[in-house]
Design a protein around this motif. Sequence first.
Motif, short mmCIF file in Angstrom:
data_model
loop_
_atom_site.label_atom_id
_atom_site.label_comp_id
_atom_site.label_asym_id
_atom_site.label_seq_id
_atom_site.Cartn_x
_atom_site.Cartn_y
_atom_site.Cartn_z
N CYS A 1 19.45 30.46 41.71
CA CYS A 1 18.00 30.53 41.85
C CYS A 1 17.57 29.92 43.17
O CYS A 1 16.73 30.47 43.89
CB CYS A 1 17.34 29.80 40.68
N GLY B 1 15.72 35.47 41.55
CA GLY B 1 14.94 35.24 40.33
C GLY B 1 15.38 36.25 39.30
O GLY B 1 15.72 37.37 39.65
N GLY C 1 8.28 27.65 36.90
CA GLY C 1 8.90 28.49 37.92
C GLY C 1 8.39 28.14 39.31
O GLY C 1 9.17 28.01 40.25
N HIS D 1 9.70 25.42 41.52
CA HIS D 1 10.90 25.66 42.30
C HIS D 1 10.55 26.02 43.74
O HIS D 1 11.27 25.70 44.67
CB HIS D 1 11.71 26.80 41.66
N THR E 1 9.08 31.65 41.35
CA THR E 1 10.10 30.93 42.11
C THR E 1 10.22 31.45 43.54
O THR E 1 11.02 30.96 44.31
CB THR E 1 11.49 31.03 41.44
N LEU F 1 15.41 29.15 36.27
CA LEU F 1 14.28 28.87 37.14
C LEU F 1 14.60 27.75 38.13
O LEU F 1 13.71 27.14 38.71
CB LEU F 1 13.05 28.51 36.31
#
Lengths: 242, 334
Positions: free
Chosen positions: A78, A83, A104, A107, A155, B199
């Motif tokens: 990630c 993603g 999310g 991030h 993200t 995530l």
Amino acid sequence: MIPPLLQVEAVSKRFRGLQAIDGVSFEVANGEIVALIGPNGAGKTTLFNMIAGVFPPDQGRIALGGGDLVGLRPDQVCKAGVGRTFQLVKPFANLSVEDNVVVGALHAVTKVAPARRLAREVLDLVGLAEKRGRPARSLTLPDRKCLEVARALATRPRLLLLDEVMAGLRPAETDRMVGIFQRLNRDAGLTILLIEHVMRAVMALSHRVVVINTGKLVCTGTPAEVVRDPRVLECYLGEDTV
Amino acid sequence: MKQSLALLLLLAAFAAAPLVASPYLLSVLVVVLYYAYLGQAWNIMMGFAGQLSLGHTLYVGLGAYASAALFVRFGVPAAIGLWAGVLVAMLAGAAVGSLSFRFGLKGVYFALLTIAFAEFTRILFQHLPGLGGTGGLFLPVAERSGVHLLTLRGSPAMFYYVALAMTAGIFLLCRFLLASPIGYRWRALREDQEAAQALGINIFRSKLAAVTLSAGLTALGGVFFAFYYNALFPDQAFGMPRSIEIILGPIVGGLGTLFGPILGAIILTPLGETITWATEALGFKAAGIKQLFYGLSLLAIIKFLPDGVWPRLKRLLRWDADNDDGDGDEGAAR
């Protein structure tokens, strides 16, 4: 020449007696939308899981923008810019829709306040803005699929992996979802690799299609080429029909 | 707003209590605050990050014994000894956590390991030379009046205010944690570990942070325990029944909520005391009646209010609308 964003090179994976993936290679260029299709059990999700770092391939190389992804954990993949959504949706059931997306977004940005702003933008984009205060467990399946997408988008990935996000959607909802991805691809240059059974979405969305069957690459081509390819018809319908 | 106001009123009531409370009532209130504090510390691990610890007395005992031993043997004041206790407990928490999480131990298996560690340590302390063994470790009490915060010696009222400050402090800390990025990461991995990892959350590190922090804070409760009761026995300090008492408050009050641990302690401790007192007054010698009561209340909560008392109370008071500023007080309803 610009190297492709995602490179999958001669990747193989065996689960005990089953050769799930057998020497599959393909590439996804920057800004491209590629659909990965194949009959049930073809190995699509196995391939996805290897790209996402859930388990490593036995052989072969997977690289994102030239950097090796093999051996990285899912969180590191990630961080590298991938993603993903899950075929069986995994919402954070007891968190609000917005907080799901904030996780999310955290991030992409480090502080909660900007993460919340980013989350609201993404929720607007996928059409969940009015439901942002509700607990995720109260959402319907189509909305949960949208939430999966929103969380992954938050993200700020370079490559988005979509695992059957259209399955179970009504045609109108599918078209709306296709529209969202087309806009993201056009406006933000987002690269997308999707597993999909809904041909309506595959035909409308993808620039290129990669077909696999029983762990092997069957062919690649434009959607129009692929649906006419006898090898593709054979793997869906059996050899005698062709 | 309403929540903050209610909180201030509660704090004011607790602050004024020593003015009117009898010594006995004050001692019960100390126990209420003590369990509210420990429940809050345990809640970080289970309520926030979803990691069930059934051996939290490990950290209580380590904090208590480390600070008490330094005081008894070397005259180190509590204000310094507590750091040793917190440090030892954090190391123990990190050890338990990294062992379990490295090998992917989850759920019930992790919980069993926490019991095992607490039990090993209990048996170890029964046989460790120089700390009193089963006979107990006793702290000398020079004075029972005045206020000596550095050495944590003084009147019951002082201990009461120390417990109140600790409980208020940990409440504010938890509130801060829930609203910060780590709080979001914890709740994400509590809800779904795989999704959290996808995530970008390093689940090993996030879980380890929860265990270590919870262990250190719990040890601080242990330090208080040692200097308040002045006697430590391995059976009590590390015993399984105490671990259960720690977790009952947050479960009854509402897992993962900020008010749950406090509410749980306010409900359970006085009721437990009353039942013990009532059975004795009626002439029964019913040892374990309190445990029986705790067991029954747990049954009732799981049957009728699986989310705990606080989430239901919040709905009844219509404070939900107060709560969309993301302070994360939505609870861990399962």
